[in-house]
Write an enzyme that holds these catalytic residues in place. Structure first.
Site, mmCIF file in Angstrom:
data_model
loop_
_atom_site.group_PDB
_atom_site.id
_atom_site.type_symbol
_atom_site.label_atom_id
_atom_site.label_comp_id
_atom_site.label_asym_id
_atom_site.label_seq_id
_atom_site.Cartn_x
_atom_site.Cartn_y
_atom_site.Cartn_z
ATOM 1 N N ARG A 69 0.841 -1.191 0.000
ATOM 2 C CA ARG A 69 0.000 0.000 0.000
ATOM 3 C C ARG A 69 0.881 1.248 0.000
ATOM 4 N NH1 ARG A 69 -1.787 0.560 4.461
ATOM 5 N NH2 ARG A 69 -1.172 -1.386 5.454
ATOM 6 N N TYR A 197 -1.579 -3.562 -6.927
ATOM 7 C CA TYR A 197 -1.271 -4.370 -5.741
ATOM 8 C C TYR A 197 -2.327 -4.302 -4.636
ATOM 9 C CZ TYR A 197 1.379 -6.908 -2.351
ATOM 10 O OH TYR A 197 1.785 -7.867 -1.462
ATOM 11 N N ASN A 254 -2.479 -15.143 11.850
ATOM 12 C CA ASN A 254 -2.027 -16.221 12.738
ATOM 13 C C ASN A 254 -2.961 -16.372 13.937
ATOM 14 O OD1 ASN A 254 0.158 -16.690 11.097
ATOM 15 N ND2 ASN A 254 1.600 -15.514 12.332
ATOM 16 N N ARG A 397 2.846 -3.900 17.916
ATOM 17 C CA ARG A 397 4.164 -4.526 17.971
ATOM 18 C C ARG A 397 5.032 -3.561 18.765
ATOM 19 N NH1 ARG A 397 7.043 -7.988 14.366
ATOM 20 N NH2 ARG A 397 5.167 -8.442 13.183
HETATM 21 O O1 SAT Z 1 -2.501 -4.564 0.848
HETATM 22 S S1 SAT Z 1 -3.521 -4.752 1.893
HETATM 23 O O2 SAT Z 1 -3.956 -3.468 2.411
HETATM 24 O O3 SAT Z 1 -4.665 -5.443 1.326
HETATM 25 C C1 SAT Z 1 -2.873 -5.705 3.146
HETATM 26 C C2 SAT Z 1 -2.627 -5.003 4.436
HETATM 27 O O4 SAT Z 1 -1.838 -4.061 4.489
HETATM 28 O O5 SAT Z 1 -3.212 -5.403 5.456
#
Ligand code: SAT
Ligand code: MN
Length: 586
Positions: A69, A197, A254, A397
Protein backbone atom coordinates in the site's frame (compact mmCIF):
# COMPACT_ATOMS: atom_id res chain seq x y z
CA UNK A 1 -25.64 -5.31 -18.65
CA UNK A 2 -27.96 -4.23 -15.90
CA UNK A 3 -31.47 -3.00 -15.16
CA UNK A 4 -30.07 -0.54 -12.58
CA UNK A 5 -30.13 2.83 -14.34
CA UNK A 6 -27.55 4.55 -12.12
CA UNK A 7 -25.12 1.68 -12.62
CA UNK A 8 -25.70 1.46 -16.38
CA UNK A 9 -25.15 5.20 -16.72
CA UNK A 10 -21.94 5.11 -14.68
CA UNK A 11 -20.54 2.28 -16.80
CA UNK A 12 -21.38 4.20 -20.01
CA UNK A 13 -19.70 7.30 -18.61
CA UNK A 14 -16.53 5.48 -17.53
CA UNK A 15 -16.31 3.59 -20.83
CA UNK A 16 -16.49 6.92 -22.69
CA UNK A 17 -13.72 8.28 -20.46
CA UNK A 18 -11.35 5.29 -20.43
CA UNK A 19 -12.06 3.97 -23.98
CA UNK A 20 -11.63 0.22 -23.44
CA UNK A 21 -11.61 -2.15 -26.44
CA UNK A 22 -14.07 -4.47 -24.68
CA UNK A 23 -16.40 -4.36 -21.69
CA UNK A 24 -16.81 -7.58 -19.71
CA UNK A 25 -19.48 -7.90 -17.01
CA UNK A 26 -18.07 -10.36 -14.50
CA UNK A 27 -20.57 -13.10 -13.60
CA UNK A 28 -18.31 -14.96 -11.15
CA UNK A 29 -18.77 -18.35 -12.85
CA UNK A 30 -16.16 -21.12 -12.93
CA UNK A 31 -16.13 -20.96 -16.72
CA UNK A 32 -15.33 -17.29 -16.74
CA UNK A 33 -12.61 -17.80 -14.15
CA UNK A 34 -11.01 -20.58 -16.22
CA UNK A 35 -10.98 -18.36 -19.32
CA UNK A 36 -9.43 -15.45 -17.42
CA UNK A 37 -6.78 -17.72 -15.91
CA UNK A 38 -5.90 -19.12 -19.35
CA UNK A 39 -5.49 -15.58 -20.66
CA UNK A 40 -3.18 -14.63 -17.77
CA UNK A 41 -1.13 -17.80 -18.20
CA UNK A 42 -0.77 -16.95 -21.88
CA UNK A 43 0.30 -13.33 -21.30
CA UNK A 44 2.63 -14.27 -18.44
CA UNK A 45 0.84 -12.39 -15.65
CA UNK A 46 0.28 -15.76 -13.96
CA UNK A 47 2.63 -18.71 -13.71
CA UNK A 48 1.19 -22.13 -12.92
CA UNK A 49 2.81 -23.63 -9.81
CA UNK A 50 3.56 -27.32 -9.25
CA UNK A 51 0.23 -28.99 -10.06
CA UNK A 52 1.09 -32.12 -8.03
CA UNK A 53 2.06 -30.37 -4.77
CA UNK A 54 -0.07 -27.21 -5.23
CA UNK A 55 -3.09 -27.97 -7.42
CA UNK A 56 -4.70 -24.94 -9.08
CA UNK A 57 -2.16 -22.53 -7.55
CA UNK A 58 -0.59 -19.62 -9.41
CA UNK A 59 2.20 -17.10 -8.98
CA UNK A 60 1.91 -13.45 -9.91
CA UNK A 61 4.95 -11.18 -9.93
CA UNK A 62 3.97 -7.55 -9.52
CA UNK A 63 6.03 -4.66 -10.80
CA UNK A 64 9.01 -4.35 -8.46
CA UNK A 65 7.99 -0.84 -7.41
CA UNK A 66 4.39 -1.86 -6.74
CA UNK A 67 4.55 -4.20 -3.76
CA UNK A 68 2.59 -2.59 -0.91
CA UNK A 69 0.00 0.00 0.00
CA UNK A 70 1.11 3.58 -0.62
CA UNK A 71 -0.13 5.70 2.26
CA UNK A 72 1.48 8.91 1.00
CA UNK A 73 -0.54 8.56 -2.24
CA UNK A 74 -3.81 7.70 -0.49
CA UNK A 75 -6.30 10.55 -0.10
CA UNK A 76 -9.67 11.22 1.47
CA UNK A 77 -11.38 13.94 -0.57
CA UNK A 78 -14.11 15.56 1.50
CA UNK A 79 -15.66 18.98 0.85
CA UNK A 80 -14.42 20.20 4.24
CA UNK A 81 -10.74 19.38 4.85
CA UNK A 82 -11.31 19.08 8.60
CA UNK A 83 -13.65 16.12 8.00
CA UNK A 84 -10.73 14.09 6.60
CA UNK A 85 -8.60 15.01 9.62
CA UNK A 86 -4.89 15.06 10.41
CA UNK A 87 -4.91 11.30 9.95
CA UNK A 88 -5.56 11.51 6.19
CA UNK A 89 -4.04 13.16 3.15
CA UNK A 90 -6.65 15.45 1.68
CA UNK A 91 -7.36 16.94 -1.72
CA UNK A 92 -10.22 19.18 -2.70
CA UNK A 93 -12.76 16.89 -4.49
CA UNK A 94 -13.05 18.94 -7.72
CA UNK A 95 -9.27 19.15 -7.99
CA UNK A 96 -8.92 15.41 -7.32
CA UNK A 97 -11.52 14.65 -10.00
CA UNK A 98 -9.72 16.87 -12.51
CA UNK A 99 -6.40 15.19 -11.79
CA UNK A 100 -7.79 11.66 -12.00
CA UNK A 101 -10.04 12.23 -15.01
CA UNK A 102 -6.91 13.42 -16.81
CA UNK A 103 -5.16 10.16 -15.95
CA UNK A 104 -8.18 7.99 -16.75
CA UNK A 105 -8.73 9.58 -20.16
CA UNK A 106 -8.12 6.82 -22.72
CA UNK A 107 -6.25 4.66 -20.15
CA UNK A 108 -8.06 1.45 -21.15
CA UNK A 109 -7.38 1.70 -24.89
CA UNK A 110 -6.30 -1.75 -26.07
CA UNK A 111 -7.55 -3.24 -22.80
CA UNK A 112 -10.66 -4.94 -21.48
CA UNK A 113 -12.73 -3.12 -18.91
CA UNK A 114 -14.05 -5.59 -16.32
CA UNK A 115 -17.15 -4.66 -14.35
CA UNK A 116 -17.21 -6.56 -11.04
CA UNK A 117 -20.40 -6.37 -8.98
CA UNK A 118 -19.51 -7.53 -5.48
CA UNK A 119 -21.05 -8.00 -2.07
CA UNK A 120 -19.15 -7.43 1.17
CA UNK A 121 -20.68 -9.69 3.81
CA UNK A 122 -22.75 -12.89 3.74
CA UNK A 123 -25.61 -13.30 1.28
CA UNK A 124 -28.88 -12.46 3.00
CA UNK A 125 -27.30 -10.43 5.81
CA UNK A 126 -28.90 -7.06 6.58
CA UNK A 127 -25.36 -5.84 7.31
CA UNK A 128 -23.87 -6.72 3.89
CA UNK A 129 -23.07 -3.94 1.41
CA UNK A 130 -22.61 -3.94 -2.32
CA UNK A 131 -20.06 -2.35 -4.57
CA UNK A 132 -19.06 -2.34 -8.22
CA UNK A 133 -15.39 -2.27 -9.16
CA UNK A 134 -14.38 -1.34 -12.68
CA UNK A 135 -10.85 -2.51 -13.45
CA UNK A 136 -8.56 -3.16 -16.40
CA UNK A 137 -6.65 -5.88 -14.52
CA UNK A 138 -7.60 -9.55 -14.91
CA UNK A 139 -5.41 -10.26 -11.84
CA UNK A 140 -7.68 -7.96 -9.82
CA UNK A 141 -10.74 -9.86 -11.06
CA UNK A 142 -9.15 -13.17 -10.03
CA UNK A 143 -8.32 -11.83 -6.56
CA UNK A 144 -11.71 -10.16 -6.07
CA UNK A 145 -13.34 -13.47 -6.94
CA UNK A 146 -11.65 -14.98 -3.87
CA UNK A 147 -11.84 -12.00 -1.52
CA UNK A 148 -15.49 -11.00 -2.06
CA UNK A 149 -18.76 -12.51 -3.25
CA UNK A 150 -18.80 -11.38 -6.85
CA UNK A 151 -20.94 -11.66 -9.96
CA UNK A 152 -24.57 -12.47 -10.66
CA UNK A 153 -25.82 -12.66 -7.06
CA UNK A 154 -24.12 -9.42 -6.09
CA UNK A 155 -25.61 -7.72 -9.15
CA UNK A 156 -29.05 -9.02 -8.17
CA UNK A 157 -28.55 -7.42 -4.74
CA UNK A 158 -27.89 -4.07 -6.45
CA UNK A 159 -30.76 -4.49 -8.89
CA UNK A 160 -33.08 -5.14 -5.93
CA UNK A 161 -32.57 -1.45 -5.15
CA UNK A 162 -29.71 -1.52 -2.63
CA UNK A 163 -27.11 1.23 -2.80
CA UNK A 164 -23.60 0.45 -3.98
CA UNK A 165 -20.12 1.91 -3.70
CA UNK A 166 -18.46 2.78 -7.02
CA UNK A 167 -14.81 1.88 -7.46
CA UNK A 168 -12.85 2.77 -10.57
CA UNK A 169 -9.45 1.15 -10.90
CA UNK A 170 -6.85 1.23 -13.64
CA UNK A 171 -3.31 0.01 -13.42
CA UNK A 172 -2.40 2.89 -15.74
CA UNK A 173 1.30 2.55 -16.55
CA UNK A 174 2.14 1.24 -13.03
CA UNK A 175 4.13 4.43 -12.62
CA UNK A 176 4.74 5.35 -8.95
CA UNK A 177 4.83 9.01 -10.04
CA UNK A 178 1.28 8.67 -11.35
CA UNK A 179 -0.30 6.61 -8.62
CA UNK A 180 -3.27 7.73 -6.52
CA UNK A 181 -5.72 5.98 -4.23
CA UNK A 182 -8.55 8.48 -3.79
CA UNK A 183 -11.70 8.24 -1.71
CA UNK A 184 -14.79 10.43 -2.05
CA UNK A 185 -16.91 9.29 0.90
CA UNK A 186 -19.60 11.88 0.19
CA UNK A 187 -20.05 10.35 -3.29
CA UNK A 188 -19.54 6.71 -2.15
CA UNK A 189 -16.77 6.64 -4.75
CA UNK A 190 -13.23 5.25 -4.93
CA UNK A 191 -10.73 6.17 -7.68
CA UNK A 192 -7.51 4.17 -7.87
CA UNK A 193 -4.85 4.64 -10.53
CA UNK A 194 -1.38 3.31 -11.22
CA UNK A 195 -1.08 0.30 -8.89
CA UNK A 196 -2.10 -3.34 -9.29
CA UNK A 197 -1.27 -4.37 -5.74
CA UNK A 198 -3.42 -5.58 -2.84
CA UNK A 199 -5.13 -2.87 -0.89
CA UNK A 200 -4.45 -0.34 -3.67
CA UNK A 201 -6.32 -2.36 -6.29
CA UNK A 202 -8.73 -4.81 -4.62
CA UNK A 203 -11.11 -1.97 -3.86
CA UNK A 204 -13.58 -4.02 -1.81
CA UNK A 205 -10.99 -4.46 0.92
CA UNK A 206 -9.38 -1.44 2.60
CA UNK A 207 -10.88 1.23 0.30
CA UNK A 208 -14.51 0.13 0.60
CA UNK A 209 -14.79 -2.11 3.67
CA UNK A 210 -12.73 0.26 5.85
CA UNK A 211 -12.34 3.82 4.50
CA UNK A 212 -15.78 4.29 2.89
CA UNK A 213 -17.57 1.94 5.31
CA UNK A 214 -16.13 3.68 8.39
CA UNK A 215 -17.64 6.92 7.10
CA UNK A 216 -21.03 5.26 6.52
CA UNK A 217 -20.81 3.47 9.87
CA UNK A 218 -20.44 6.77 11.68
CA UNK A 219 -23.58 8.27 10.19
CA UNK A 220 -25.51 5.00 10.61
CA UNK A 221 -24.40 4.05 14.14
CA UNK A 222 -22.13 1.03 13.61
CA UNK A 223 -18.37 0.33 13.36
CA UNK A 224 -16.21 -0.74 10.39
CA UNK A 225 -12.92 -1.93 11.88
CA UNK A 226 -9.52 -3.39 11.00
CA UNK A 227 -10.20 -6.48 13.13
CA UNK A 228 -10.03 -10.23 12.91
CA UNK A 229 -12.95 -12.17 14.38
CA UNK A 230 -12.50 -15.51 16.11
CA UNK A 231 -14.53 -17.90 18.22
CA UNK A 232 -13.03 -19.57 21.32
CA UNK A 233 -14.70 -22.86 22.20
CA UNK A 234 -14.05 -24.19 25.70
CA UNK A 235 -14.02 -27.91 26.65
CA UNK A 236 -17.71 -27.64 27.67
CA UNK A 237 -18.60 -26.57 24.12
CA UNK A 238 -19.35 -22.89 24.84
CA UNK A 239 -18.05 -20.50 22.20
CA UNK A 240 -17.21 -16.84 22.89
CA UNK A 241 -16.33 -14.48 20.06
CA UNK A 242 -13.69 -11.77 20.13
CA UNK A 243 -12.64 -9.13 17.62
CA UNK A 244 -9.03 -7.98 17.57
CA UNK A 245 -7.32 -5.01 15.91
CA UNK A 246 -3.62 -5.09 15.06
CA UNK A 247 -1.75 -3.09 12.44
CA UNK A 248 -0.99 -4.82 9.11
CA UNK A 249 1.52 -7.69 9.33
CA UNK A 250 1.32 -8.03 13.15
CA UNK A 251 -0.16 -11.52 13.13
CA UNK A 252 -3.94 -11.09 12.72
CA UNK A 253 -4.09 -14.06 10.35
CA UNK A 254 -2.03 -16.22 12.74
CA UNK A 255 -4.21 -15.33 15.73
CA UNK A 256 -7.42 -15.86 13.74
CA UNK A 257 -6.33 -19.44 12.88
CA UNK A 258 -4.67 -20.30 16.19
CA UNK A 259 -4.23 -23.94 17.19
CA UNK A 260 -4.19 -24.22 21.02
CA UNK A 261 -1.15 -25.83 22.69
CA UNK A 262 -1.26 -29.51 23.65
CA UNK A 263 -2.03 -28.68 27.30
CA UNK A 264 -5.33 -27.07 26.20
CA UNK A 265 -7.17 -30.27 25.33
CA UNK A 266 -10.79 -29.58 24.40
CA UNK A 267 -10.20 -25.92 23.47
CA UNK A 268 -10.69 -24.84 19.88
CA UNK A 269 -10.37 -21.59 17.98
CA UNK A 270 -12.76 -20.90 15.09
CA UNK A 271 -11.88 -18.42 12.34
CA UNK A 272 -14.58 -15.96 11.27
CA UNK A 273 -12.30 -13.36 9.66
CA UNK A 274 -8.66 -12.28 9.62
CA UNK A 275 -8.68 -8.60 8.68
CA UNK A 276 -11.97 -6.67 8.76
CA UNK A 277 -15.00 -6.66 11.04
CA UNK A 278 -18.27 -4.79 10.69
CA UNK A 279 -19.86 -4.45 14.13
CA UNK A 280 -23.54 -3.61 14.63
CA UNK A 281 -25.58 -3.10 17.77
CA UNK A 282 -27.95 -6.07 17.80
CA UNK A 283 -31.54 -6.31 19.06
CA UNK A 284 -30.28 -7.96 22.29
CA UNK A 285 -28.04 -5.02 23.19
CA UNK A 286 -24.80 -6.77 22.23
CA UNK A 287 -22.42 -5.91 19.38
CA UNK A 288 -22.68 -8.42 16.51
CA UNK A 289 -19.88 -8.83 13.97
CA UNK A 290 -19.71 -9.99 10.38
CA UNK A 291 -16.61 -10.47 8.26
CA UNK A 292 -17.31 -8.55 5.04
CA UNK A 293 -14.68 -10.56 3.17
CA UNK A 294 -14.76 -14.08 1.73
CA UNK A 295 -11.03 -14.75 1.54
CA UNK A 296 -7.64 -14.11 3.08
CA UNK A 297 -4.98 -11.85 1.55
CA UNK A 298 -2.27 -12.83 4.01
CA UNK A 299 1.46 -12.25 4.40
CA UNK A 300 3.41 -15.35 3.31
CA UNK A 301 6.85 -14.87 4.96
CA UNK A 302 6.92 -16.38 8.43
CA UNK A 303 3.98 -18.69 7.71
CA UNK A 304 4.80 -22.33 8.47
CA UNK A 305 3.37 -25.46 10.04
CA UNK A 306 4.92 -24.22 13.29
CA UNK A 307 3.52 -20.67 13.25
CA UNK A 308 0.19 -21.33 11.52
CA UNK A 309 -0.65 -24.94 10.64
CA UNK A 310 -4.26 -24.11 9.71
CA UNK A 311 -3.03 -21.54 7.24
CA UNK A 312 -0.57 -23.97 5.65
CA UNK A 313 -3.47 -26.41 5.23
CA UNK A 314 -5.52 -23.63 3.65
CA UNK A 315 -3.05 -22.41 1.03
CA UNK A 316 -2.00 -25.70 -0.55
CA UNK A 317 -4.58 -25.47 -3.35
CA UNK A 318 -6.66 -22.92 -5.30
CA UNK A 319 -4.39 -20.10 -4.17
CA UNK A 320 -2.90 -17.08 -5.92
CA UNK A 321 0.57 -16.25 -4.63
CA UNK A 322 1.99 -12.79 -5.23
CA UNK A 323 5.73 -12.02 -5.05
CA UNK A 324 6.82 -15.23 -3.32
CA UNK A 325 9.94 -17.12 -4.45
CA UNK A 326 9.74 -20.52 -6.18
CA UNK A 327 11.77 -23.71 -5.95
CA UNK A 328 13.23 -25.46 -8.98
CA UNK A 329 10.10 -27.60 -9.28
CA UNK A 330 7.81 -24.55 -8.99
CA UNK A 331 6.69 -24.85 -5.40
CA UNK A 332 6.08 -21.54 -3.62
CA UNK A 333 8.79 -20.63 -1.11
CA UNK A 334 9.37 -17.85 1.41
CA UNK A 335 11.58 -17.02 4.36
CA UNK A 336 10.27 -18.83 7.45
CA UNK A 337 8.51 -21.67 5.58
CA UNK A 338 9.14 -25.23 6.86
CA UNK A 339 12.19 -27.20 5.84
CA UNK A 340 15.70 -26.27 4.80
CA UNK A 341 16.33 -23.47 2.37
CA UNK A 342 16.71 -25.06 -1.09
CA UNK A 343 20.05 -24.51 -2.81
CA UNK A 344 18.33 -23.10 -5.89
CA UNK A 345 15.48 -20.62 -5.76
CA UNK A 346 14.00 -18.09 -8.13
CA UNK A 347 13.37 -14.87 -6.26
CA UNK A 348 10.19 -12.78 -6.26
CA UNK A 349 11.43 -10.78 -9.23
CA UNK A 350 12.11 -13.92 -11.28
CA UNK A 351 15.89 -13.83 -10.90
CA UNK A 352 18.07 -16.69 -9.65
CA UNK A 353 18.09 -16.02 -5.89
CA UNK A 354 21.21 -14.30 -4.62
CA UNK A 355 21.10 -13.31 -0.91
CA UNK A 356 22.97 -10.14 -1.90
CA UNK A 357 19.68 -9.03 -3.52
CA UNK A 358 17.77 -9.39 -0.23
CA UNK A 359 15.20 -12.02 0.73
CA UNK A 360 14.01 -14.49 -1.92
CA UNK A 361 10.34 -13.73 -1.24
CA UNK A 362 9.31 -10.09 -0.89
CA UNK A 363 8.66 -9.36 2.84
CA UNK A 364 5.11 -8.28 1.87
CA UNK A 365 4.51 -11.25 -0.47
CA UNK A 366 0.99 -12.59 -0.13
CA UNK A 367 -1.41 -15.46 -0.69
CA UNK A 368 -5.01 -15.00 -1.78
CA UNK A 369 -7.26 -17.87 -0.78
CA UNK A 370 -10.93 -18.59 -0.06
CA UNK A 371 -11.76 -18.51 3.66
CA UNK A 372 -13.94 -21.59 3.20
CA UNK A 373 -10.78 -23.68 2.64
CA UNK A 374 -9.53 -22.98 6.16
CA UNK A 375 -9.83 -26.05 8.46
CA UNK A 376 -10.81 -23.77 11.38
CA UNK A 377 -13.37 -21.77 9.34
CA UNK A 378 -16.26 -21.07 11.70
CA UNK A 379 -19.64 -22.68 10.97
CA UNK A 380 -21.02 -19.25 11.96
CA UNK A 381 -18.90 -17.31 9.45
CA UNK A 382 -21.80 -16.89 7.03
CA UNK A 383 -24.50 -16.32 9.64
CA UNK A 384 -26.56 -13.34 8.40
CA UNK A 385 -26.84 -11.95 11.95
CA UNK A 386 -23.08 -12.29 12.57
CA UNK A 387 -21.56 -13.43 15.86
CA UNK A 388 -21.96 -11.74 19.28
CA UNK A 389 -18.73 -10.09 20.48
CA UNK A 390 -17.66 -10.61 24.12
CA UNK A 391 -14.30 -8.85 23.92
CA UNK A 392 -12.47 -6.36 21.74
CA UNK A 393 -8.68 -6.69 21.74
CA UNK A 394 -6.24 -4.02 20.62
CA UNK A 395 -2.58 -4.68 20.09
CA UNK A 396 0.59 -3.51 18.52
CA UNK A 397 4.16 -4.53 17.97
CA UNK A 398 6.05 -2.96 20.92
CA UNK A 399 9.46 -4.20 22.07
CA UNK A 400 8.98 -2.25 25.31
CA UNK A 401 6.29 -0.44 27.37
CA UNK A 402 3.12 -2.50 26.76
CA UNK A 403 2.69 -5.61 28.96
CA UNK A 404 1.56 -8.96 27.55
CA UNK A 405 -2.07 -8.16 28.31
CA UNK A 406 -4.26 -5.77 30.26
CA UNK A 407 -7.96 -5.03 30.47
CA UNK A 408 -9.43 -1.56 30.16
CA UNK A 409 -11.29 -0.30 33.23
CA UNK A 410 -14.45 0.48 31.25
CA UNK A 411 -15.60 1.33 27.71
CA UNK A 412 -14.29 4.92 27.71
CA UNK A 413 -10.92 3.74 28.96
CA UNK A 414 -11.08 1.03 26.28
CA UNK A 415 -11.58 3.71 23.63
CA UNK A 416 -8.57 5.55 25.05
CA UNK A 417 -6.56 2.31 24.97
CA UNK A 418 -7.46 1.74 21.32
CA UNK A 419 -6.80 5.37 20.41
CA UNK A 420 -3.35 5.12 22.03
CA UNK A 421 -2.24 1.98 20.15
CA UNK A 422 1.30 2.30 18.84
CA UNK A 423 3.26 -0.16 16.78
CA UNK A 424 6.55 -0.64 15.03
CA UNK A 425 5.98 -0.35 11.27
CA UNK A 426 6.14 -3.38 8.92
CA UNK A 427 6.58 -4.09 5.23
CA UNK A 428 2.83 -3.93 4.55
CA UNK A 429 3.21 -0.28 3.61
CA UNK A 430 5.96 1.46 1.66
CA UNK A 431 8.38 3.29 3.99
CA UNK A 432 10.72 2.78 6.96
CA UNK A 433 10.23 -0.54 8.74
CA UNK A 434 10.55 -0.72 12.54
CA UNK A 435 9.64 2.87 13.50
CA UNK A 436 7.18 3.29 16.38
CA UNK A 437 4.11 5.16 15.23
CA UNK A 438 0.69 5.78 16.75
CA UNK A 439 -1.85 3.61 14.99
CA UNK A 440 -5.19 4.16 16.75
CA UNK A 441 -7.41 1.07 16.61
CA UNK A 442 -4.91 -0.10 13.90
CA UNK A 443 -6.92 2.26 11.66
CA UNK A 444 -4.28 4.94 10.93
CA UNK A 445 -4.15 4.05 7.22
CA UNK A 446 -7.83 3.10 6.98
CA UNK A 447 -10.09 5.50 8.88
CA UNK A 448 -12.02 7.44 6.23
CA UNK A 449 -12.57 10.53 8.39
CA UNK A 450 -11.17 12.66 11.21
CA UNK A 451 -9.88 10.51 14.09
CA UNK A 452 -11.31 13.01 16.58
CA UNK A 453 -14.81 12.37 15.19
CA UNK A 454 -14.07 8.65 15.01
CA UNK A 455 -13.18 8.47 18.72
CA UNK A 456 -16.28 10.49 19.56
CA UNK A 457 -18.29 7.94 17.57
CA UNK A 458 -16.67 5.08 19.53
CA UNK A 459 -17.50 6.81 22.81
CA UNK A 460 -21.07 7.27 21.53
CA UNK A 461 -21.40 3.54 20.81
CA UNK A 462 -20.65 3.04 24.52
CA UNK A 463 -23.70 5.10 25.37
CA UNK A 464 -26.05 3.29 22.99
CA UNK A 465 -24.98 -0.35 23.34
CA UNK A 466 -26.29 -1.85 26.57
CA UNK A 467 -24.20 -5.07 26.74
CA UNK A 468 -20.78 -3.77 25.74
CA UNK A 469 -17.83 -6.04 25.09
CA UNK A 470 -14.89 -5.73 27.49
CA UNK A 471 -11.80 -4.13 25.96
CA UNK A 472 -8.26 -5.52 26.22
CA UNK A 473 -4.77 -4.68 24.99
CA UNK A 474 -2.15 -7.31 24.12
CA UNK A 475 1.48 -7.22 23.05
CA UNK A 476 3.07 -10.45 21.81
CA UNK A 477 6.27 -8.63 20.83
CA UNK A 478 7.93 -7.60 24.14
CA UNK A 479 11.72 -8.06 23.99
CA UNK A 480 14.28 -8.59 26.76
CA UNK A 481 17.54 -6.68 27.21
CA UNK A 482 19.20 -8.95 24.63
CA UNK A 483 16.56 -8.13 22.03
CA UNK A 484 14.92 -11.57 22.22
CA UNK A 485 11.15 -12.03 22.24
CA UNK A 486 10.04 -12.91 25.77
CA UNK A 487 6.69 -14.49 24.88
CA UNK A 488 6.54 -17.54 22.57
CA UNK A 489 3.45 -16.23 20.77
CA UNK A 490 1.50 -18.14 18.09
CA UNK A 491 -0.43 -21.08 19.63
CA UNK A 492 0.61 -20.03 23.13
CA UNK A 493 -1.38 -16.81 22.70
CA UNK A 494 -4.29 -19.14 23.59
CA UNK A 495 -3.16 -18.72 27.21
CA UNK A 496 -3.92 -15.01 27.01
CA UNK A 497 -7.21 -15.59 25.15
CA UNK A 498 -8.26 -17.94 27.96
CA UNK A 499 -7.70 -15.23 30.59
CA UNK A 500 -9.64 -12.79 28.43
CA UNK A 501 -12.61 -15.17 28.11
CA UNK A 502 -12.52 -15.86 31.87
CA UNK A 503 -12.49 -12.11 32.58
CA UNK A 504 -15.57 -11.72 30.38
CA UNK A 505 -17.28 -14.35 32.51
CA UNK A 506 -16.02 -12.89 35.82
CA UNK A 507 -14.02 -16.05 36.49
CA UNK A 508 -10.44 -14.68 36.58
CA UNK A 509 -8.58 -12.25 38.79
CA UNK A 510 -6.53 -9.14 37.97
CA UNK A 511 -4.71 -6.36 39.78
CA UNK A 512 -5.64 -2.73 39.34
CA UNK A 513 -3.13 -0.28 37.83
CA UNK A 514 -3.81 3.26 36.52
CA UNK A 515 -3.32 1.96 32.99
CA UNK A 516 -5.59 -1.05 33.30
CA UNK A 517 -6.25 -4.42 34.92
CA UNK A 518 -3.27 -6.76 34.67
CA UNK A 519 -3.32 -10.48 35.44
CA UNK A 520 -1.25 -11.75 38.37
CA UNK A 521 1.37 -14.25 37.22
CA UNK A 522 -0.79 -17.15 38.43
CA UNK A 523 -3.84 -15.92 36.50
CA UNK A 524 -2.20 -16.95 33.22
CA UNK A 525 -2.38 -20.69 32.55
CA UNK A 526 1.20 -21.69 31.73
CA UNK A 527 0.65 -25.48 31.93
CA UNK A 528 3.13 -27.17 29.62
CA UNK A 529 5.08 -23.99 28.91
CA UNK A 530 8.70 -23.40 29.88
CA UNK A 531 8.83 -19.78 30.89
CA UNK A 532 10.79 -18.55 33.91
CA UNK A 533 8.79 -16.79 36.66
CA UNK A 534 11.05 -13.75 36.13
CA UNK A 535 10.16 -13.59 32.46
CA UNK A 536 6.45 -13.86 33.19
CA UNK A 537 6.76 -11.09 35.81
CA UNK A 538 8.62 -8.93 33.31
CA UNK A 539 5.92 -9.58 30.70
CA UNK A 540 3.22 -8.44 33.13
CA UNK A 541 5.12 -5.46 34.55
CA UNK A 542 3.52 -2.03 34.40
CA UNK A 543 6.26 0.49 35.22
CA UNK A 544 4.72 3.83 36.34
CA UNK A 545 7.71 5.88 35.17
CA UNK A 546 7.77 4.37 31.68
CA UNK A 547 4.02 4.89 31.51
CA UNK A 548 4.31 8.53 32.56
CA UNK A 549 6.49 9.04 29.49
CA UNK A 550 4.08 7.01 27.35
CA UNK A 551 1.05 9.03 28.48
CA UNK A 552 2.94 12.27 27.78
CA UNK A 553 3.51 11.02 24.22
CA UNK A 554 -0.17 10.08 23.92
CA UNK A 555 -1.20 13.53 25.19
CA UNK A 556 0.99 15.13 22.54
CA UNK A 557 -0.43 12.89 19.80
CA UNK A 558 -4.02 13.61 20.87
CA UNK A 559 -3.14 17.32 20.80
CA UNK A 560 -2.70 17.16 17.02
CA UNK A 561 -6.48 16.63 16.70
CA UNK A 562 -7.22 20.00 18.30
CA UNK A 563 -10.83 20.81 19.01
CA UNK A 564 -12.07 17.57 17.42
CA UNK A 565 -10.52 15.53 20.26
CA UNK A 566 -13.48 14.36 22.35
CA UNK A 567 -13.61 15.51 25.96
CA UNK A 568 -13.96 11.87 27.04
CA UNK A 569 -10.43 11.08 25.84
CA UNK A 570 -8.91 14.19 27.39
CA UNK A 571 -10.47 13.11 30.68
CA UNK A 572 -8.82 9.67 30.39
CA UNK A 573 -5.37 11.24 29.87
CA UNK A 574 -5.85 13.42 32.92
CA UNK A 575 -7.08 10.59 35.13
CA UNK A 576 -4.18 8.32 34.21
CA UNK A 577 -1.63 11.11 34.69
CA UNK A 578 -3.07 11.87 38.12
CA UNK A 579 -3.06 8.24 39.21
CA UNK A 580 0.43 7.55 37.90
CA UNK A 581 1.76 10.60 39.72
CA UNK A 582 0.08 9.47 42.93
CA UNK A 583 1.55 5.98 42.51
CA UNK A 584 5.05 7.35 41.87
CA UNK A 585 4.86 9.67 44.87
CA UNK A 586 3.68 6.85 47.16
O1 SAT B 1 -2.50 -4.56 0.85
S1 SAT B 1 -3.52 -4.75 1.89
O2 SAT B 1 -3.96 -3.47 2.41
O3 SAT B 1 -4.67 -5.44 1.33
C1 SAT B 1 -2.87 -5.71 3.15
C2 SAT B 1 -2.63 -5.00 4.44
O4 SAT B 1 -1.84 -4.06 4.49
O5 SAT B 1 -3.21 -5.40 5.46
MN1 MN C 1 -5.06 -5.51 7.17
Amino acid sequence: MTTNKALAQWITEIAALTQPDHIHWVDGSDDESARLTDGMLADGSLIRLNERTHPNCFLHRSASNDVARVEHLTFVCTRDKADAGENNNWMEPAEAHRLLDGLYAGCMRGRTMYVIPYLMGPYGSPYSRAGVEITDSAYVVANMRIMARIGTQALAHIEAGNSFVKGLHSIGQLDPEQRYIMHFPEELLINSFGSGYGGNALLGKKCHALRIASWQARTEGWLAEHMLILGIEDPQGNTSYVAAAFPSACGKTNLAMLVPPAAFAGWKVWTVGDDIAWLHPGPDGRLWAINPEAGFFGVAPGTSLKTNPNCMRTIGRNTIYTNVAVTEDLQPWWEGIDGDKPAKLTDWQGRPHDPANGPAAHPNSRFTVAAAQCPSYSPQANAPEGVPISAIIFGGRRSTVAPLVFEALDWAHGVFTGAAVASETTAAAVGQVGQVRRDPMAMKPFCGYNFGDYWAHWLGVGERVTRLPKVFHVNWFRKDADGKFMWPGYGDNMRVLKWIVERCEDRADARHTPVGLVPHANDIDVTGLTLSPQTLDALLAMDPEIWQREVAAIREFFGTFGSRLPEGLRAQVERIERELERQRAA
